[in-house]
Design a protein around this motif. Structure first.
Motif, mmCIF file in Angstrom:
data_model
loop_
_atom_site.group_PDB
_atom_site.id
_atom_site.type_symbol
_atom_site.label_atom_id
_atom_site.label_comp_id
_atom_site.label_asym_id
_atom_site.label_seq_id
_atom_site.Cartn_x
_atom_site.Cartn_y
_atom_site.Cartn_z
ATOM 1 N N ILE A 1 31.882 40.766 29.900
ATOM 2 C CA ILE A 1 33.291 41.023 30.230
ATOM 3 C C ILE A 1 33.402 42.069 31.335
ATOM 4 C CG2 ILE A 1 35.434 42.021 29.338
ATOM 5 C CD1 ILE A 1 34.912 40.604 26.713
ATOM 6 N N LEU A 2 32.564 43.103 31.290
ATOM 7 C CA LEU A 2 32.610 44.128 32.332
ATOM 8 C C LEU A 2 32.313 43.536 33.703
ATOM 9 C CD1 LEU A 2 32.767 47.100 33.258
ATOM 10 C CD2 LEU A 2 30.297 47.246 32.813
ATOM 11 N N ILE A 3 31.242 42.741 33.804
ATOM 12 C CA ILE A 3 30.855 42.174 35.091
ATOM 13 C C ILE A 3 31.897 41.189 35.590
ATOM 14 C CG2 ILE A 3 29.120 40.774 36.294
ATOM 15 C CD1 ILE A 3 27.029 41.960 34.362
ATOM 16 N N ARG A 4 32.373 40.312 34.713
ATOM 17 C CA ARG A 4 33.370 39.331 35.131
ATOM 18 C C ARG A 4 34.672 40.025 35.542
ATOM 19 N NH1 ARG A 4 36.155 36.368 29.817
ATOM 20 N NH2 ARG A 4 37.777 37.951 29.634
ATOM 21 N N THR A 5 35.009 41.142 34.866
ATOM 22 C CA THR A 5 36.241 41.861 35.184
ATOM 23 C C THR A 5 36.153 42.507 36.560
ATOM 24 O OG1 THR A 5 36.696 42.274 32.843
ATOM 25 C CG2 THR A 5 37.778 43.706 34.440
ATOM 26 N N LEU A 6 35.005 43.090 36.881
ATOM 27 C CA LEU A 6 34.829 43.693 38.207
ATOM 28 C C LEU A 6 34.996 42.639 39.300
ATOM 29 C CD1 LEU A 6 31.801 46.056 37.487
ATOM 30 C CD2 LEU A 6 34.150 46.756 37.998
ATOM 31 N N VAL A 7 34.399 41.469 39.090
ATOM 32 C CA VAL A 7 34.531 40.384 40.063
ATOM 33 C C VAL A 7 35.990 39.946 40.165
ATOM 34 C CG1 VAL A 7 33.879 38.002 40.625
ATOM 35 C CG2 VAL A 7 32.167 39.585 39.707
ATOM 36 N N ALA A 8 36.672 39.823 39.021
ATOM 37 C CA ALA A 8 38.065 39.367 39.007
ATOM 38 C C ALA A 8 38.980 40.356 39.720
ATOM 39 C CB ALA A 8 38.528 39.160 37.569
ATOM 40 N N ILE A 9 38.765 41.660 39.517
ATOM 41 C CA ILE A 9 39.607 42.668 40.171
ATOM 42 C C ILE A 9 39.430 42.606 41.680
ATOM 43 C CG2 ILE A 9 39.893 45.161 40.508
ATOM 44 C CD1 ILE A 9 39.404 45.504 37.506
ATOM 45 N N VAL A 10 38.190 42.466 42.128
ATOM 46 C CA VAL A 10 37.939 42.329 43.566
ATOM 47 C C VAL A 10 38.670 41.107 44.120
ATOM 48 C CG1 VAL A 10 36.164 41.856 45.307
ATOM 49 C CG2 VAL A 10 35.738 43.552 43.510
ATOM 50 N N MET A 11 38.632 40.010 43.371
ATOM 51 C CA MET A 11 39.326 38.791 43.809
ATOM 52 C C MET A 11 40.829 39.003 43.897
ATOM 53 S SD MET A 11 37.716 35.307 42.304
ATOM 54 C CE MET A 11 39.053 34.478 43.146
ATOM 55 N N LEU A 12 41.417 39.661 42.904
ATOM 56 C CA LEU A 12 42.860 39.887 42.906
ATOM 57 C C LEU A 12 43.283 40.780 44.070
ATOM 58 C CD1 LEU A 12 43.497 40.369 39.073
ATOM 59 C CD2 LEU A 12 44.216 38.439 40.487
ATOM 60 N N ILE A 13 42.493 41.810 44.342
ATOM 61 C CA ILE A 13 42.799 42.678 45.484
ATOM 62 C C ILE A 13 42.693 41.890 46.784
ATOM 63 C CG2 ILE A 13 41.985 44.680 46.796
ATOM 64 C CD1 ILE A 13 41.190 45.947 44.122
ATOM 65 N N ILE B 1 43.216 38.723 47.154
ATOM 66 C CA ILE B 1 44.366 37.822 47.227
ATOM 67 C C ILE B 1 45.590 38.559 47.746
ATOM 68 C CG2 ILE B 1 46.017 36.522 45.814
ATOM 69 C CD1 ILE B 1 43.619 35.646 44.087
ATOM 70 N N VAL B 2 45.802 39.787 47.265
ATOM 71 C CA VAL B 2 46.944 40.574 47.740
ATOM 72 C C VAL B 2 46.801 40.890 49.224
ATOM 73 C CG1 VAL B 2 48.150 42.778 47.517
ATOM 74 C CG2 VAL B 2 47.420 41.553 45.474
ATOM 75 N N LEU B 3 45.600 41.262 49.646
ATOM 76 C CA LEU B 3 45.365 41.540 51.065
ATOM 77 C C LEU B 3 45.589 40.298 51.912
ATOM 78 C CD1 LEU B 3 42.164 43.782 50.828
ATOM 79 C CD2 LEU B 3 44.468 44.503 51.494
ATOM 80 N N TRP B 4 45.191 39.146 51.394
ATOM 81 C CA TRP B 4 45.360 37.893 52.133
ATOM 82 C C TRP B 4 46.829 37.503 52.230
ATOM 83 C CZ3 TRP B 4 46.713 32.969 49.915
ATOM 84 C CH2 TRP B 4 46.660 31.904 50.834
ATOM 85 N N GLN B 5 47.596 37.797 51.170
ATOM 86 C CA GLN B 5 49.010 37.434 51.177
ATOM 87 C C GLN B 5 49.818 38.309 52.132
ATOM 88 O OE1 GLN B 5 50.010 37.706 46.984
ATOM 89 N NE2 GLN B 5 49.822 35.492 46.720
ATOM 90 N N ASP B 6 49.919 39.586 51.830
ATOM 91 C CA ASP B 6 50.726 40.472 52.677
ATOM 92 C C ASP B 6 50.253 41.921 52.652
ATOM 93 O OD1 ASP B 6 51.452 41.196 50.122
ATOM 94 O OD2 ASP B 6 53.469 40.357 50.236
ATOM 95 N N GLY B 7 49.237 42.212 51.854
ATOM 96 C CA GLY B 7 48.727 43.575 51.779
ATOM 97 C C GLY B 7 49.667 44.546 51.099
ATOM 98 N N ASP B 8 50.673 44.036 50.412
ATOM 99 C CA ASP B 8 51.664 44.899 49.771
ATOM 100 C C ASP B 8 51.244 45.176 48.330
ATOM 101 O OD1 ASP B 8 53.827 46.304 48.938
ATOM 102 O OD2 ASP B 8 55.279 44.658 49.116
ATOM 103 N N PHE B 9 50.669 46.346 48.108
ATOM 104 C CA PHE B 9 50.205 46.701 46.776
ATOM 105 C C PHE B 9 51.324 47.272 45.909
ATOM 106 C CE2 PHE B 9 46.247 46.617 49.173
ATOM 107 C CZ PHE B 9 45.407 45.940 48.302
ATOM 108 N N ARG B 10 52.530 47.333 46.458
ATOM 109 C CA ARG B 10 53.650 47.818 45.651
ATOM 110 C C ARG B 10 53.974 46.877 44.499
ATOM 111 N NH1 ARG B 10 58.111 48.899 50.189
ATOM 112 N NH2 ARG B 10 57.166 46.927 50.894
ATOM 113 N N GLN B 11 53.509 45.628 44.593
ATOM 114 C CA GLN B 11 53.767 44.688 43.501
ATOM 115 C C GLN B 11 53.006 45.060 42.239
ATOM 116 O OE1 GLN B 11 51.872 40.658 43.968
ATOM 117 N NE2 GLN B 11 51.348 41.443 45.987
#
Length: 320
Positions: free
Chosen positions: A41-53, A55-65
């Motif tokens: 779970i720890l390893i998969r979570t680290l990978v998932a968080i990187v992916m989510l970040i 995705i946000v950067l690819w969309q608009d880079g707005d981390f206020r969401q």
């Protein structure tokens, strides 16, 4: 958004969630003999968080969401999902793949029933009949006539109940929380909990019988060999995509509509059990699978017939 379009997109998102969820289950089942669950779970979570970040950067880079005023709701949702994960994957490690997935697929029926009781969505007698049939299927899968009900099966059933509760919470939080927000807080919670578990039990001090059902929770952490890293990465990618798709599905459409589409993952589970793990359901398992899967598919068929005679502009979720 037009209700019909929202319903269609919700269904497509659920199909994506089913596919990546099956990939995740196969990967963790494959890894379950050599790692502690909290390490995976720890390893998969680290990978998932990187992916989510990313995705946000690819969309608009707005981390206020990522901002939220519902941190308490995120906390309880994370606890429930974590309990669901622990119960499911612990049970999955000790059961044939298709059998475990069949019991897990009672969750959409539980969501269908609970959506009427707690969310006020309309669920007619046909859907209630499907819920009852699915629950009978679970009883068959638990094999009450055997010498003892398999503890792993009880864990998977408990996981389904927790999963249903978490998706109802997703439904309730959709008005204020974005799909990315729902998932980033979930994974941050997973990161904290898995790290805590690693600190407490990561040296294997609490491991008793290595063949027991709960051994998957108490094994010592090990450094993964090179061939396992791609599989561990797949768990992170799959959980991120499955989480995004399932959250979006329940945000776009009523729970009672999209939940039955999860049953399309059952043939995937049977196929994966045969191809990857060399297991084939026995006669009793097939009876349970038929009852659970048939109930879900019946709800899907009723929904299709129901919508074919309705005005397309009519909101989803009418009486069946």
């Amino acid at each position: 958004m037009n209700p019909s379009r929202a319903a269609l997109l919700g269904i497509l998102c659920m199909l994506g969630a089913v596919f990546f969820g099956t990939v995740l289950d196969v990967a963790i089942k494959f890894l379950s003999s050599g790692y502690a669950l909290h390490q995976i779970i720890l390893i998969r979570t680290l990978v998932a968080i990187v992916m989510l970040i990313a995705i946000v950067l690819w969309q608009d880079g707005d981390f206020r969401q990522f901002r939220t005023r519902r941190i308490g709701a995120h906390f309880w949702r994370t606890m429930i999902v974590m309990l669901s994960n622990v119960c499911f994957f612990t049970g999955l490690a000790a059961m044939p793949f298709a059998d475990a997935l069949a019991i897990a697929y009672v969750a959409p029926l539980l969501i269908t029933g609970a959506s009427a009781l707690f969310l006020g969505e309309k669920v007619g007698p046909h859907r209630w009949g499907a819920v009852i049939a699915g629950l009978i299927g679970v009883v068959v899968m638990l094999r009450p006539g055997a010498e003892a009900i398999q503890p792993a099966a009880i864990l998977v059933l408990l996981s389904s109940i927790c999963y249903g509760i978490s998706q109802l919470m997703t439904r309730q939080m959709r008005e204020t929380e974005s799909t990315v927000t729902l998932n980033i807080y979930l994974h941050v919670g997973f990161l904290i909990i898995s790290l805590a578990m690693g600190i407490v039990a990561g040296d294997g001090r609490f491991l008793g019988d290595p063949d027991s059902t709960i051994a998957f929770l108490l094994r010592p952490w090990v450094w993964p060999p090179l061939p396992d890293w791609p599989i561990l990465a797949v768990t992170g990618i799959s959980v991120a995509l499955a989480g995004l798709f399932v959250s979006q599905a329940y945000r776009l459409a009523e729970a009672a509509l999209v939940a039955p589409f999860e049953y399309l993952g059952m043939p995937l589970a049977i196929l994966a059990g045969v191809v990857v793990f060399g297991t084939w359901p026995d006669t009793v398992a097939w009876i349970g699978i038929a009852l659970i899967g048939g109930a879900g598919l019946y709800v899907l068929w009723r929904e299709t017939v129901h919508r074919s005679v309705k005005d397309p502009a009519t909101p989803v979720g009418g009486e069946m």
